[in-house]
Design a protein around this motif. Structure first.
Motif, PDB file in Angstrom:
ATOM      1  N   ALA A 134      38.444   3.864 -41.552  1.00  0.00           N
ATOM      2  CA  ALA A 134      37.823   5.191 -41.527  1.00  0.00           C
ATOM      3  C   ALA A 134      36.322   5.096 -41.253  1.00  0.00           C
ATOM      4  O   ALA A 134      35.632   4.205 -41.744  1.00  0.00           O
ATOM      5  CB  ALA A 134      38.063   5.915 -42.850  1.00  0.00           C
ATOM      6  N   ILE A 135      35.865   6.039 -40.443  1.00  0.00           N
ATOM      7  CA  ILE A 135      34.437   6.188 -40.155  1.00  0.00           C
ATOM      8  C   ILE A 135      34.042   7.559 -40.697  1.00  0.00           C
ATOM      9  O   ILE A 135      34.679   8.572 -40.385  1.00  0.00           O
ATOM     10  CB  ILE A 135      34.166   6.111 -38.638  1.00  0.00           C
ATOM     11  N   TYR A 136      33.004   7.592 -41.523  1.00  0.00           N
ATOM     12  CA  TYR A 136      32.606   8.858 -42.139  1.00  0.00           C
ATOM     13  C   TYR A 136      32.134   9.856 -41.084  1.00  0.00           C
ATOM     14  O   TYR A 136      31.578   9.477 -40.050  1.00  0.00           O
ATOM     15  CB  TYR A 136      31.515   8.619 -43.189  1.00  0.00           C
ATOM     16  N   ASP A 137      32.394  11.134 -41.362  1.00  0.00           N
ATOM     17  CA  ASP A 137      32.037  12.183 -40.406  1.00  0.00           C
ATOM     18  C   ASP A 137      30.534  12.368 -40.261  1.00  0.00           C
ATOM     19  O   ASP A 137      30.038  12.658 -39.180  1.00  0.00           O
ATOM     20  CB  ASP A 137      32.681  13.515 -40.807  1.00  0.00           C
ATOM     21  N   GLU A 138      29.794  12.221 -41.344  1.00  0.00           N
ATOM     22  CA  GLU A 138      28.357  12.450 -41.273  1.00  0.00           C
ATOM     23  C   GLU A 138      27.610  11.214 -40.787  1.00  0.00           C
ATOM     24  O   GLU A 138      27.894  10.099 -41.215  1.00  0.00           O
ATOM     25  CB  GLU A 138      27.811  12.879 -42.630  1.00  0.00           C
ATOM     26  N   PHE A 139      26.689  11.433 -39.863  1.00  0.00           N
ATOM     27  CA  PHE A 139      25.780  10.369 -39.441  1.00  0.00           C
ATOM     28  C   PHE A 139      24.363  10.916 -39.459  1.00  0.00           C
ATOM     29  O   PHE A 139      24.146  12.130 -39.520  1.00  0.00           O
ATOM     30  CB  PHE A 139      26.169   9.801 -38.067  1.00  0.00           C
ATOM     31  N   ASP A 140      23.392  10.015 -39.467  1.00  0.00           N
ATOM     32  CA  ASP A 140      21.988  10.400 -39.574  1.00  0.00           C
ATOM     33  C   ASP A 140      21.251  10.170 -38.270  1.00  0.00           C
ATOM     34  O   ASP A 140      21.500   9.196 -37.561  1.00  0.00           O
ATOM     35  CB  ASP A 140      21.281   9.577 -40.654  1.00  0.00           C
ATOM     36  N   LEU A 141      20.329  11.075 -37.974  1.00  0.00           N
ATOM     37  CA  LEU A 141      19.342  10.886 -36.911  1.00  0.00           C
ATOM     38  C   LEU A 141      17.965  10.934 -37.560  1.00  0.00           C
ATOM     39  O   LEU A 141      17.668  11.869 -38.311  1.00  0.00           O
ATOM     40  CB  LEU A 141      19.422  12.009 -35.868  1.00  0.00           C
ATOM     41  N   VAL A 142      17.155   9.931 -37.300  1.00  0.00           N
ATOM     42  CA  VAL A 142      15.788   9.887 -37.810  1.00  0.00           C
ATOM     43  C   VAL A 142      14.864   9.856 -36.608  1.00  0.00           C
ATOM     44  O   VAL A 142      15.005   8.994 -35.732  1.00  0.00           O
ATOM     45  CB  VAL A 142      15.563   8.650 -38.713  1.00  0.00           C
ATOM     46  N   THR A 143      13.931  10.801 -36.562  1.00  0.00           N
ATOM     47  CA  THR A 143      13.065  10.921 -35.396  1.00  0.00           C
ATOM     48  C   THR A 143      11.609  10.682 -35.776  1.00  0.00           C
ATOM     49  O   THR A 143      11.140  11.136 -36.817  1.00  0.00           O
ATOM     50  CB  THR A 143      13.167  12.319 -34.760  1.00  0.00           C
ATOM     51  N   ASP A 144      10.913   9.974 -34.916  1.00  0.00           N
ATOM     52  CA  ASP A 144       9.454   9.843 -34.961  1.00  0.00           C
ATOM     53  C   ASP A 144       8.946  10.316 -33.625  1.00  0.00           C
ATOM     54  O   ASP A 144       9.247   9.714 -32.582  1.00  0.00           O
ATOM     55  CB  ASP A 144       9.047   8.383 -35.223  1.00  0.00           C
TER      56      ASP A 144
END
Length: 192
Positions: free
Chosen positions: A179-189
C-alpha cells in the motif's frame, strides 16, 4: 456657486463609478524558476520516496506588500526521485510518469490557482486554491510564508482525488505492505 457644486458632484460621481468598475490587478511578481524548488515526498507502508519537480511558470500577486494571489504551472514531465540511483531511480521515475500515477504523456502539466488569500500572521497567509492534476480540479488549503523576495509553503495533497490510483487503499483491497498512502507532501521554496 451652484455650478461649482454641480461640477464637484459630477466629478465625484464619475470618480466613484470609475473606481467601482475598475479591478485592481496588483503587482504580479514572476517566480525565478532557476532559483526556486519544489520537493515531493510520498509515503508507503514500508517507507517513503522523495524527489523534485520543476515549476514551468509561476507568479505571486501583491497589493503593496500584502499577498493577494498566485498562479503556478508545474512541469509533470520533470518528476524525479532523488533518494534512489541507477536502475531503481529510472524505474521509479518512469512509473511516476506512467498512467499508473500521473500520466504525463496525456497530462504534462499540473496547475495551482489561488482563489482566496487571508493574512494569518506576520508574513503568513492562509491560501485556498484550485489544484488541477490529471485534468481533475479540487480545492487545497495551505499556509504560505513570504519574506522579502522569497516564499515557502508546504502542501498536503490527497492523490485519490486526482485519480492517481496505483497502490491506493481507496481503490484496492488486500494491498498489505504494498500500500502507498494517498496523501503526499509538496514543499516549495520560491524566489521572485
Amino acid at each position: 456657486m451652484k455650478s461649482i457644486i454641480k461640477t464637484l458632484a459630477l466629478v465625484t460621481l464619475v470618480v466613484f463609478f470609475t473606481l467601482s468598475f475598475t479591478t485592481i490587478d496588483g503587482d504580479k511578481k514572476e517566480i525565478k524558476i532557476e532559483n526556486s524548488k519544489v520537493v515531493w515526498k510520498g509515503y508507503k507502508v514500508t517507507g517513503s520516496h522523495e524527489g523534485t519537480i520543476a515549476i514551468k511558470t509561476g507568479s505571486l500577486t501583491f497589493e503593496a506588500d500584502r499577498l493577494i494571489g498566485g498562479e503556478f504551472e508545474i512541469d509533470m514531465t520533470t518528476i524525479s526521485a532523488t533518494d534512489l540511483e541507477g536502475n531503481w531511480k529510472s524505474k521509479l521515475d518512469g512509473h511516476l510518469k506512467s498512467d499508473d500515477f500521473f500520466g504525463v504523456e496525456t497530462f504534462p502539466t499540473a496547475k495551482l490557482v489561488f482563489t482566496s488569500v487571508e493574512a494569518s500572521g506576520k508574513n503568513a497567509y492562509k491560501v485556498t486554491g484550485d489544484l488541477t492534476i490529471k485534468g481533475k480540479t479540487n480545492p487545497v488549503v495551505f499556509t504560505i510564508s513570504v519574506y522579502g523576495n522569497k516564499a515557502n509553503a508546504s502542501i498536503k495533497i490527497d492523490r485519490s482525488k486526482y485519480d492517481v490510483r496505483y497502490g491506493s487503499t481507496s481503490f484496492f483491497d488486500n494491498l498489505q505492505d504494498k500500500a502507498i498512502y494517498d496523501e503526499f507532501d509538496l514543499v516549495t521554496d520560491l524566489e521572485f
